[in-house]
Design an enzyme around this catalytic site. Structure first.
Site, PDB file in Angstrom:
ATOM      1  N   ASN A 398      -9.603 -75.251  11.356  1.00  0.00           N
ATOM      2  CA  ASN A 398     -10.293 -74.192  10.624  1.00  0.00           C
ATOM      3  C   ASN A 398     -11.575 -74.713   9.997  1.00  0.00           C
ATOM      4  O   ASN A 398     -12.671 -74.415  10.463  1.00  0.00           O
ATOM      5  CB  ASN A 398      -9.344 -73.606   9.562  1.00  0.00           C
ATOM      6  CG  ASN A 398      -9.988 -72.456   8.807  1.00  0.00           C
ATOM      7  OD1 ASN A 398     -11.143 -72.120   9.024  1.00  0.00           O
ATOM      8  ND2 ASN A 398      -9.246 -71.850   7.909  1.00  0.00           N
ATOM      9  N   ASP A 399     -11.441 -75.549   8.981  1.00  0.00           N
ATOM     10  CA  ASP A 399     -12.617 -76.012   8.245  1.00  0.00           C
ATOM     11  C   ASP A 399     -13.645 -76.701   9.141  1.00  0.00           C
ATOM     12  O   ASP A 399     -14.846 -76.582   8.908  1.00  0.00           O
ATOM     13  CB  ASP A 399     -12.192 -76.989   7.142  1.00  0.00           C
ATOM     14  CG  ASP A 399     -11.337 -76.290   6.092  1.00  0.00           C
ATOM     15  OD1 ASP A 399     -11.556 -75.088   5.868  1.00  0.00           O
ATOM     16  OD2 ASP A 399     -10.459 -76.944   5.519  1.00  0.00           O
ATOM     17  N   VAL A 400     -13.169 -77.394  10.170  1.00  0.00           N
ATOM     18  CA  VAL A 400     -14.089 -78.155  11.014  1.00  0.00           C
ATOM     19  C   VAL A 400     -14.904 -77.248  11.944  1.00  0.00           C
ATOM     20  O   VAL A 400     -15.743 -77.722  12.706  1.00  0.00           O
ATOM     21  CB  VAL A 400     -13.363 -79.222  11.864  1.00  0.00           C
ATOM     22  CG1 VAL A 400     -12.703 -80.238  10.968  1.00  0.00           C
ATOM     23  CG2 VAL A 400     -12.364 -78.595  12.813  1.00  0.00           C
TER      24      VAL A 400
END
Lengths: 469, 113
Positions: A398-400
């Protein structure tokens, strides 16, 4: 064995350890490198055994310790799940740290055995300082790794624990440690008071290690694991000075710099400074900014839709994250890639440096699922390819992939290098829910027109896609 | 003459420091050349090799007090052997576990086709 011959053999073993790391520059040479490492260890142990006077009792202790630890190690190595590698590595770090503490204790209790005593039985001041450094770093490595293990293994929440005044407490502990080392130096390492001071120093270091790791949030775990790797090396090196042992010195330097470089790579992967990771607290404040009251819609898709789009795509790039590992979806994913390849689709994997809980974790999990390593690419090698891909298939990451890292200066992850999945024709996200990522940050990609959300357990979803293919 | 001879001799500590410093540089270059795909095996194998600290533990486990030492010294040597035993067991877990788990991981990395 003469001392000179022993010293040369220790040097040989140090060189073999260098070869072991050198081998890891490519998967083809790595297996041979590992054998060099084993040979180096065997030489170091045999050299030591031939240099000391072995009584029957000592032999029993040595063989007993080797058998006990060796069996445990072999069993663990065989049984451990690849998803649990980060915990295992943290546990191994803690053992190196604790072993360093006991070796330092032994050198203090019986300096004659290590030939580091003066004529009157006291220790050289220099040896005492080296030994204190070794025990301090070793003890910090031990207790810090135990906390890291508990966080990674889920025995402890990944949330940062922020003690009030923790910076002052830490400074106080370092001050106390320095005073204890001076007092230890004053005793010359002789007598019960020296032993008491030594254990006091160990306890201070234990507490310091705990306080060092508890404020660091789960998202920063890859840095913590690398950092403790580095510490375990420095502890070994400090004792290498005390024991005047070349193999230990070389190994300590190798491991210390290895961990330091990995920490640097992980920090860079998150655009965080090492200092701010150490200060901790990341992932605590971010969640507050989540709900801005604006109702946004997402496009949900079913397995059949995803299968249809991918079957007709020319190129699919798969972006795996830790969620894939948690759901144990790597084998189903590999099957999906095979099915797509049969349809003539080009399939590649894109790995972010901080994907997973430790450096290189995703690569191991994909390798375990028989994904050939030449299908797997690092961020800088593949980022320009998303534009030519029809589908970016994000599974458990997600964050990446968060574009806020590039265009929203107010985002906590602004400046972090991310995989530009949004350049692909369609972005598919497999997630269990619409929740924020591990760092507690919402991903605006979910609400874009060319994004399809596949909300389900990753393994189940991939299996359904496989059925539809 | 004697004074001059001792003045030019270098403390062996300096040699160890030289080895250590050079090894740091070797480590720096070697580790940068490790492919990121193998960073997990790298950590596992560094665990294994840093357990070469077992050499200290072996010396400790075989420590003998000189004949005629007083009770206090004998007790300290007894503790030393005990510390050595514990450290051998701990380091062995890492040596066997670290090398074997690395081997297991490396065996999984396969080329296409």
């Amino acid at each position: 064995m003469s001392a000179n011959l022993a010293a040369i053999l220790y040097l040989v073993s140090g060189v073999l350890f260098i070869q072991a790391l050198r081998g890891l520059s490519s998967p083809e040479t790595a297996r041979k490198g590992n054998l060099y490492g084993m040979a180096g260890m065997a030489i170091a142990i045999l050299t030591t055994l031939l240099s000391i006077q072995l009584s029957f009792g000592a032999l029993v202790l040595i063989l007993g310790g080797l058998a006990l630890g060796g069996t445990a190690g072999a069993v663990i190595a065989r049984r451990i799940a690849m998803t649990a590698m980060p915990q295992l590595v943290a546990a191994f770090h803690s053992l190196v740290g604790l072993a360093a503490v006991f070796v330092a204790a032994a050198a203090l209790y019986a300096p004659e055995a290590f030939s580091i005593n003066n004529a009157d039985g006291s220790l050289h001041m220099q040896s005492l300082i080296e030994l204190s450094l070794g025990v301090f770093i070793g003890a910090v490595t031990f207790s810090g790794s135990v906390i890291a293990f508990a966080k990674l293994n889920g025995n402890m929440s990944g949330k940062p624990i922020m003690l009030p005044m923790r910076h002052f407490i830490n400074l106080g502990l370092i001050g106390a440690a320095v005073v204890l080392v001076f007092m230890l130096g004053g005793t010359g390492g002789v007598g019960a008071s020296a032993h008491t001071l030594f254990w006091a120093l160990t306890i201070v270091a234990f507490v310091f290690g705990v306080l060092l790791i508890i404020p660091i949030g789960g998202a920063d775990m890859p840095v913590v694991v690398s950092m403790l790797n580095s510490y375990s090396g420095w502890a070994a090196a400090a004792l290498g000075f005390t024991l005047e042992n070349t193999a230990l010195l070389i190994t300590g330097a190798l491991v210390g710099s290895s961990g330091a470089i990995l920490s640097y790579i992980m920090c860079k992967g998150m655009n965080r400074s090492f200092i701010s990771v150490i200060m901790g607290g990341f992932g605590e404040t971010a969640a507050a900014a989540e709900d801005d009251g604006v109702e946004r819609t997402v496009k949900r898709g079913a397995a059949e839709d995803a299968a249809f789009i991918m079957k007709n795509a020319g190129k699919v790039i798969i972006v795996p994250g830790y969620g894939m590992a948690v759901a144990q979806a790597q084998h189903a994913l590999k099957e999906m890639a095979n099915l797509l390849k049969e349809e003539g689709v080009e399939v590649k994997y894109a790995i972010h440096p901080v994907a997973g809980r430790m450096p290189g974790h995703m690569n191991v999990l994909l390798a375990e699922a028989d994904v050939p390593y030449d299908d797997v690419f690092e961020l800088e090698d593949i980022n320009s390819e998303f534009g030519s891909a029809d589908v970016a298939f994000v599974i458990g990451a997600n964050d990446v992939t968060n574009p806020a890292a590039e265009d929203d200066p107010s985002s906590p992850i602004y400046g972090m290098p991310v995989l530009q999945v949004w350049n692909a024709g369609t972005v598919m996200f497999i997630k269990r829910s619409l929740g924020a990522g591990y760092a507690g940050i919402e991903n605006p990609l979910f609400f874009r027109d060319n994004t399809m959300m596949l909300l389900m357990d990753a393994k189940k979803m991939v299996e359904e896609i496989n059925k539809a293919l | 003459m004697l004074a001059i001879a001792t003045a030019v001799s270098v403390d062996p500590f300096v040699f160890r420091l030289a080895i250590f410093t050079l090894a740091c540089f070797v480590g720096y270059f070697v580790v940068w050349s490790v492919t990121p795909a193998l960073h997990t095996p790298l950590m596992a194998v560094t665990n294994a090799i840093s357990s070469v600290i077992i050499v200290g533990a072996l010396i400790a486990a075989s420590a003998h007090a000189f004949m005629g030492s007083d009770a206090e010294v004998k007790a300290a040597f007894g503790m030393t052997r005990f510390f050595g035993f514990i450290a051998i067991a701990l380091a062995s877990v890492n040596i066997f576990g670290g090398f074997l788990v690395t081997q297991r991981m490396l065996a999984m990395y396969k080329k296409k086709g």
